[in-house]
Design an enzyme around this catalytic site. Structure first.
Site: not given
Length: 492
Positions: A293, A323, A477
């Site tokens: 992750e 990201e 998450d």
């Protein structure tokens, strides 16, 4: 929905009555009734689209034929102190001003500028605060701020918490677990004794709502800014402990996070520590799939090193639009000239970068020794699950389950409430920004759109975005955890 339908019918009857009974009805009143009718019809149609998508997900989402039973998660864990970002900064006697990004925060002025910079974008970010004394002063103010809340924090702990809600799973969590965090963890989570420590690591989460203003800055979306002075997580001190615990635990899936925490420790540390991390990760048996992750980073050299050294030795990664673009910038990939996304990230551009990552660092070539075959990309409006053909199954369920949990968790509801969410995904999109490109249309009754590029499959589904998000921390998450739960890796 029936109330809206009734309102439409009553207004239509009223318009008919007035029009036929009084030909002198003021034009302004007639115009008002017409506009109101159209608005109600539009709201009704919109709700119907969201209802259609939500119902279609329920029909599509099925468990994989082979499910995980033991999942090991590591290595960043902490206690999150969640407060209103604007409220806390005002309490710290900080005035609003111009936003500016900082790779590392050294003062409350740096904190203010970085917070404004990301609040203006409505984007999540995470930074290291270098001064321990100033951080502790801000942390005390945050803990005492009215309405401050304490939660389980850290990507690994949050993923572990999400996985532990499924009773068929045994979850191992390895990270710096202090007394407060241990108390808050789900009872199903196994914590190795070597992970326990006397004090907790605290992270400060400054949240803001969609439309919230501070000075001249207005947030386009609800999101958060995270910062900490966390050396245990910052040095990934628990990584070796985590890998050592796997032999006894015997997991059938490993989830790894926390690499982003090392960035704030400086180049000398992360260069050396990343080499050690690669050696440790390489010790995990090949038959155990590894999901990495990712999280917010700013140092291109560090991201490039992760991309070259770590991505090829994991099977799966999870990441968001910030990201993804930074990966391309760091590695000179497609659309790396862009400084940021303009609104909802363009599906074609996102697809180009995802395909490039798998080509450069994954196993698209049968002769390649890389392990990377899966990327779960999530942004506010839609998700894409990208897999190399022949390695993963149940992708439709996995991407739909990730999107479903995004809409329900953000709203704080056990399932999707169609009255609380809105469709923001593009209804038409291109599969690439350049050739070969295909134009596809989103079908609410079949909300997972599939296309292929060589031996890579793309599965896209919209997100039903919560109109008034209660809490955005840990959403990525939860999305990755849910997507993994419904994913199945195929035996090679």
């Amino acid at each position: 929905m029936w109330r809206k339908a009734l309102g439409v019918a009553v207004l239509a009857l009223s318009m008919g009555y007035f029009y036929h009974s009084d030909s002198e009805l003021p034009e302004r009143a007639l115009h008002y009734l017409t506009v109101t009718l159209r608005n109600l019809q539009g709201a009704s149609n919109t709700a119907a689209v969201e209802q259609t998508i939500s119902a279609a997900w329920e029909a599509l989402i099925t468990a994989p034929s082979r499910q995980w039973s033991r999942v090991a998660v590591g290595v960043n864990a902490c206690v999150d102190v969640v407060v209103s970002g604007v409220g806390l900064l005002q309490a710290l006697a900080v005035d609003p001003g111009v936003g500016r990004d900082h790779e590392v925060l050294h003062s409350k002025e740096d904190l203010k500028e970085a917070f404004i910079h990301y609040m203006a974008k409505g984007a999540a970010a995470e930074r290291f605060f270098s001064d321990k004394e100033i951080f502790q002063w801000i942390a005390r103010a945050a803990a005492e701020y009215p309405g401050a809340q304490l939660y389980v924090g850290g990507n690994a702990a949050l993923i572990g918490q999400k996985l532990a809600t499924y009773p068929q799973l045994t979850v191992l969590l390895c990270g710096p677990v202090g007394p407060k965090l241990h108390e808050m963890l789900d009872e199903q989570i196994v914590v190795p004794p070597e992970s326990l420590q006397e004090t907790d690591e605290f992270h400060l989460i400054l949240e803001y709502k969609a439309g919230e203003c501070w000075g001249a800055t207005q947030a386009p979306h609800a999101s958060r800014f995270i910062f900490s002075h966390d050396l245990t997580n910052g040095e990934m001190s628990m990584l070796e402990t985590f890998v050592a615990s796997l032999e006894e635990f015997q997991p059938d899936l490993v989830v790894l996070s926390g690499l982003h925490m090392m960035e704030g420790q400086g180049r000398a540390l992360w260069e050396e520590r990343l080499k050690e991390a690669v050696i440790s990760i390489s010790d995990i048996p090949n038959e155990v799939p590894i999901h990495l992750e990712l999280a917010s980073m700013t140092d291109e050299d560090y991201m490039d090193l992760i991309m070259r050294e770590v991505l090829p030795i994991v099977n799966s990664i999870g990441l968001n639009e910030q990201e993804l673009l930074f990966l391309s910038q760091a590695g000179g990939g497609p659309h790396s000239h862009m400084t940021s996304w303009d609104g909802v990230p363009d599906v074609g551009q996102v697809s180009d970068i995802l395909f490039w990552i798998l080509q450069q660092h994954g196993r698209t070539d049968p002769e390649s020794e890389a392990d990377l075959t899966r990327i779960h990309f999530h942004t506010l409006a839609y998700h894409i699950l990208v897999t190399v053909d022949g390695f993963w199954a149940n992708q439709v369920s996995a991407v739909a389950a990730g999107a479903r949990v995004a809409g329900s968790q953000a709203c704080g509801t056990p399932s999707i409430d169609v009255g609380m969410v809105a469709l923001k995904a593009p209804l038409k999109f291109h599969t690439s920004h350049s050739e070969p490109r295909e134009t596809l249309t989103l079908d609410p009754s079949e909300p997972v759109t599939v296309w292929h590029r060589e031996n890579v499959s793309f599965h896209l589904t919209p997100v039903l975005v919560c109109k008034h998000a209660l809490r955005t921390v840990g959403l990525g998450d939860a999305i990755s955890a849910e997507g993994l739960l419904y994913s199945e890796i195929l035996e090679q």
